[in-house]
Motif scaffolding. Sequence first.
Motif, PDB file in Angstrom:
ATOM      1  N   ARG A  17       0.828  -1.218   0.000  1.00 16.29           N
ATOM      2  CA  ARG A  17       0.000   0.000   0.000  1.00 16.29           C
ATOM      3  C   ARG A  17       0.852   1.253   0.000  1.00 16.29           C
ATOM      4  NH1 ARG A  17      -4.363   2.597  -1.326  1.00 16.29           N
ATOM      5  NH2 ARG A  17      -5.509   0.651  -0.999  1.00 16.29           N
ATOM      6  N   PHE A  32       2.134   3.492  12.529  1.00 20.36           N
ATOM      7  CA  PHE A  32       1.868   4.877  12.124  1.00 20.36           C
ATOM      8  C   PHE A  32       3.181   5.644  11.951  1.00 20.36           C
ATOM      9  CE2 PHE A  32      -2.033   3.654  14.388  1.00 20.36           C
ATOM     10  CZ  PHE A  32      -2.946   3.871  13.379  1.00 20.36           C
ATOM     11  N   ASP A  33       4.045   5.546  12.960  1.00 20.06           N
ATOM     12  CA  ASP A  33       5.319   6.263  12.870  1.00 20.06           C
ATOM     13  C   ASP A  33       6.203   5.685  11.771  1.00 20.06           C
ATOM     14  OD1 ASP A  33       4.526   7.887  14.892  1.00 20.06           O
ATOM     15  OD2 ASP A  33       5.590   6.802  16.474  1.00 20.06           O
ATOM     16  N   ASP A  38      -1.279   9.209   7.733  1.00 26.18           N
ATOM     17  CA  ASP A  38      -2.314   9.979   8.409  1.00 26.18           C
ATOM     18  C   ASP A  38      -3.581   9.130   8.525  1.00 26.18           C
ATOM     19  OD1 ASP A  38      -3.572  10.003   5.943  1.00 26.18           O
ATOM     20  OD2 ASP A  38      -2.996  12.048   5.456  1.00 26.18           O
ATOM     21  N   SER A  39      -4.664   9.756   8.992  1.00 27.87           N
ATOM     22  CA  SER A  39      -5.869   8.965   9.249  1.00 27.87           C
ATOM     23  C   SER A  39      -6.495   8.427   7.964  1.00 27.87           C
ATOM     24  CB  SER A  39      -6.895   9.784  10.027  1.00 27.87           C
ATOM     25  OG  SER A  39      -7.200  10.979   9.372  1.00 27.87           O
ATOM     26  N   TYR A  40      -6.435   9.205   6.892  1.00 28.68           N
ATOM     27  CA  TYR A  40      -6.984   8.725   5.628  1.00 28.68           C
ATOM     28  C   TYR A  40      -6.240   7.471   5.168  1.00 28.68           C
ATOM     29  CZ  TYR A  40      -9.241  13.289   5.209  1.00 28.68           C
ATOM     30  OH  TYR A  40      -9.997  14.415   5.416  1.00 28.68           O
ATOM     31  N   ALA A  42      -4.509   5.475   7.032  1.00 29.97           N
ATOM     32  CA  ALA A  42      -4.783   4.376   7.964  1.00 29.97           C
ATOM     33  C   ALA A  42      -6.090   3.675   7.597  1.00 29.97           C
ATOM     34  CB  ALA A  42      -4.847   4.913   9.389  1.00 29.97           C
ATOM     35  N   LEU A  43      -7.066   4.459   7.162  1.00 29.44           N
ATOM     36  CA  LEU A  43      -8.344   3.866   6.764  1.00 29.44           C
ATOM     37  C   LEU A  43      -8.191   3.053   5.476  1.00 29.44           C
ATOM     38  CD1 LEU A  43     -10.680   6.864   7.629  1.00 29.44           C
ATOM     39  CD2 LEU A  43     -10.674   4.639   8.747  1.00 29.44           C
ATOM     40  N   LEU A  46      -6.792  -0.119   6.583  1.00 29.13           N
ATOM     41  CA  LEU A  46      -7.827  -0.920   7.245  1.00 29.13           C
ATOM     42  C   LEU A  46      -8.710  -1.629   6.207  1.00 29.13           C
ATOM     43  CD1 LEU A  46      -9.313  -1.849   9.794  1.00 29.13           C
ATOM     44  CD2 LEU A  46     -10.577   0.310   9.774  1.00 29.13           C
ATOM     45  N   SER A  47      -9.064  -0.920   5.147  1.00 29.20           N
ATOM     46  CA  SER A  47      -9.857  -1.561   4.083  1.00 29.20           C
ATOM     47  C   SER A  47      -9.078  -2.693   3.436  1.00 29.20           C
ATOM     48  CB  SER A  47     -10.253  -0.533   3.016  1.00 29.20           C
ATOM     49  OG  SER A  47     -11.156   0.403   3.538  1.00 29.20           O
ATOM     50  N   GLU A  50      -9.105  -5.618   5.903  1.00 32.13           N
ATOM     51  CA  GLU A  50     -10.414  -6.289   5.970  1.00 32.13           C
ATOM     52  C   GLU A  50     -10.673  -7.104   4.712  1.00 32.13           C
ATOM     53  OE1 GLU A  50     -13.241  -3.629   8.875  1.00 32.13           O
ATOM     54  OE2 GLU A  50     -13.074  -2.989   6.784  1.00 32.13           O
ATOM     55  N   VAL A  57     -13.289  -5.246  11.041  1.00 34.29           N
ATOM     56  CA  VAL A  57     -12.653  -4.733  12.253  1.00 34.29           C
ATOM     57  C   VAL A  57     -13.203  -3.335  12.553  1.00 34.29           C
ATOM     58  CG1 VAL A  57     -10.473  -4.215  13.398  1.00 34.29           C
ATOM     59  CG2 VAL A  57     -10.551  -5.977  11.624  1.00 34.29           C
ATOM     60  N   ASP A  59     -13.539   0.252  13.885  1.00 31.41           N
ATOM     61  CA  ASP A  59     -12.447   1.188  14.169  1.00 31.41           C
ATOM     62  C   ASP A  59     -12.090   1.221  15.651  1.00 31.41           C
ATOM     63  OD1 ASP A  59     -14.283   1.804  12.078  1.00 31.41           O
ATOM     64  OD2 ASP A  59     -13.251   3.689  11.704  1.00 31.41           O
ATOM     65  N   TYR A  60     -13.139   1.151  16.509  1.00 27.84           N
ATOM     66  CA  TYR A  60     -12.875   1.328  17.946  1.00 27.84           C
ATOM     67  C   TYR A  60     -12.054   0.180  18.539  1.00 27.84           C
ATOM     68  CZ  TYR A  60     -17.291  -1.367  17.885  1.00 27.84           C
ATOM     69  OH  TYR A  60     -18.260  -2.272  17.606  1.00 27.84           O
ATOM     70  N   GLN A  63      -8.277   1.135  18.976  1.00 28.20           N
ATOM     71  CA  GLN A  63      -7.764   2.060  19.982  1.00 28.20           C
ATOM     72  C   GLN A  63      -6.585   1.408  20.694  1.00 28.20           C
ATOM     73  OE1 GLN A  63     -11.315   2.867  22.241  1.00 28.20           O
ATOM     74  NE2 GLN A  63     -11.436   4.932  21.417  1.00 28.20           N
TER      75      GLN A  63
ATOM     76  N   ARG B 175     -14.998   3.818   2.351  1.00 25.53           N
ATOM     77  CA  ARG B 175     -15.425   3.620   3.749  1.00 25.53           C
ATOM     78  C   ARG B 175     -16.490   4.638   4.100  1.00 25.53           C
ATOM     79  NH1 ARG B 175     -12.386  -0.217   6.174  1.00 25.53           N
ATOM     80  NH2 ARG B 175     -13.554  -0.011   8.107  1.00 25.53           N
ATOM     81  N   ARG B 215     -16.525  -0.791   5.497  1.00 27.94           N
ATOM     82  CA  ARG B 215     -15.980  -0.838   4.141  1.00 27.94           C
ATOM     83  C   ARG B 215     -17.098  -1.060   3.130  1.00 27.94           C
ATOM     84  NH1 ARG B 215     -13.729  -7.009   3.401  1.00 27.94           N
ATOM     85  NH2 ARG B 215     -14.961  -7.882   5.098  1.00 27.94           N
ATOM     86  N   LEU B 297      -2.419  13.632  13.674  1.00 30.34           N
ATOM     87  CA  LEU B 297      -2.472  13.354  12.243  1.00 30.34           C
ATOM     88  C   LEU B 297      -3.616  12.414  11.896  1.00 30.34           C
ATOM     89  CD1 LEU B 297       1.313  12.859  11.451  1.00 30.34           C
ATOM     90  CD2 LEU B 297      -0.152  14.711  10.635  1.00 30.34           C
ATOM     91  N   ARG B 298      -4.226  11.867  12.939  1.00 33.53           N
ATOM     92  CA  ARG B 298      -5.237  10.845  12.654  1.00 33.53           C
ATOM     93  C   ARG B 298      -6.573  11.178  13.333  1.00 33.53           C
ATOM     94  NH1 ARG B 298      -0.228   8.504  13.207  1.00 33.53           N
ATOM     95  NH2 ARG B 298      -0.401   8.228  15.438  1.00 33.53           N
ATOM     96  N   LEU B 301      -9.580   8.636  13.381  1.00 37.10           N
ATOM     97  CA  LEU B 301      -9.531   7.357  14.087  1.00 37.10           C
ATOM     98  C   LEU B 301     -10.034   7.577  15.508  1.00 37.10           C
ATOM     99  CD1 LEU B 301      -6.115   5.876  12.923  1.00 37.10           C
ATOM    100  CD2 LEU B 301      -8.388   5.519  11.980  1.00 37.10           C
ATOM    101  N   PRO B 302     -10.670   6.563  16.089  1.00 31.24           N
ATOM    102  CA  PRO B 302     -11.215   6.740  17.448  1.00 31.24           C
ATOM    103  C   PRO B 302     -10.115   6.884  18.485  1.00 31.24           C
ATOM    104  CG  PRO B 302     -11.407   4.463  16.751  1.00 31.24           C
ATOM    105  CD  PRO B 302     -10.931   5.232  15.561  1.00 31.24           C
TER     106      PRO B 302
END
Lengths: 79, 302
Positions: A17, A32-33, A38-40, A42-43, A46-47, A50, A57, A59-60, A63, B175, B215, B297-298, B301-302
């Motif tokens: 990716r 992440f580091d 960034d969050s986009y 990361a999503l 995640l897709s 999955e 999964v 999102d929560y 954490q 998403r 998704r 940066l995120r 995310l929760p």
Amino acid sequence: MTQNDITTKLISLAAERFQQEASTLSAADDLFDRLGIDSYQALELLSDVENAFNVEVPDYELQGVHTFAALAEVIGRRL
Amino acid sequence: MATEFPVEPGNPTKSGNPAQPERCMEPERLYAGEALSWHLNEDTLEVELHRKPCNEIGTTALRELEALADVVRQGAHGARALLWHSSVTRGFSAGADLQELYHGLMDGGLPPDGLAADARKLAEVRSFLDRIHDAFNAFDQAPLVTVGAVRGVCFGGGFELALTCDVLVAEQNARFAFPELRLGLVPGFGGVPRLRRDVGNAAIRDLLLTGRSIRASRAHALGLVSQVVGNGEALGIARMVAQQAARFDAQTTCKAKRFIKTLPASELRQEKDLFIELLASPTVARALKKFVESKDLRPYLP
């Protein structure tokens, strides 16, 4: 599928990716580091995860999940 | 500033006759704004969302959405289908412009007791909601087939815009989420009534009460998305959906759509009331401040 197998597959997905060498990533890396995402992004990952593992999964559940190994544990619970 | 091409929004054709639009072989660009542009591609009015970072919906987008809604009300240049897509890398839309909302609400500082005593600001937000509901209702009930090509992030207000579409085509990386409760709010652009119209309570409560994202394949399983396609394929597939829908008799399509897709008008009004009630609370002011000032940066995310 063992935790190691899941972790290896996760690293492979992340490397693909974000165009990195899988051999430079390890289970204990803070994803992440290490990936600098960034969050986009990361999503997006995640897709990918999955879809590749055919799991869902929320999102929560992510954490406090920062390493490939920890993410592998979350996925393992749903396989 | 918006670059206006031969035809301005609200003035569908040079001749002023929406029933007989000018046509040529090349796609005719009709409007190019800061947040969205549209052009005719054969029988389809294609709307491109292109405001970075991720098509946040604030006053600029609202003005252009209202202009598009006027075009749709006046015949959509003779188009038989309306197709939404995003050219922004991150996705379809991240939703409402929270930076703009925060700065608009808090220009006199953060009120410790919330906005309950500030009738002027609450009225401004109510006016914004009324206007965006009018535009979204026009898209929802448009007498043509509306298709959304979704990829990447489709959150909050962006999800609410997508829910106005008759048919959604989503890429595998799409998403969907309603993260509003994290801010102490509910979706305010008509999302929950439209979601209730389309899917069952289990999905609605899960999405709304946890703020989680799902998704594309999950959205497909829930009945929100008609087709899941490979990444990079949604626009092409959505064009085929639009072209196919445009083959049928216009009046029949219009009547069929009216039969199967009613506007949840009462719930839409209630949603606006609830949004304003919640907005007045100190919880929202604090949550917005935290979101806007966060260096994280995120933030999604929760």
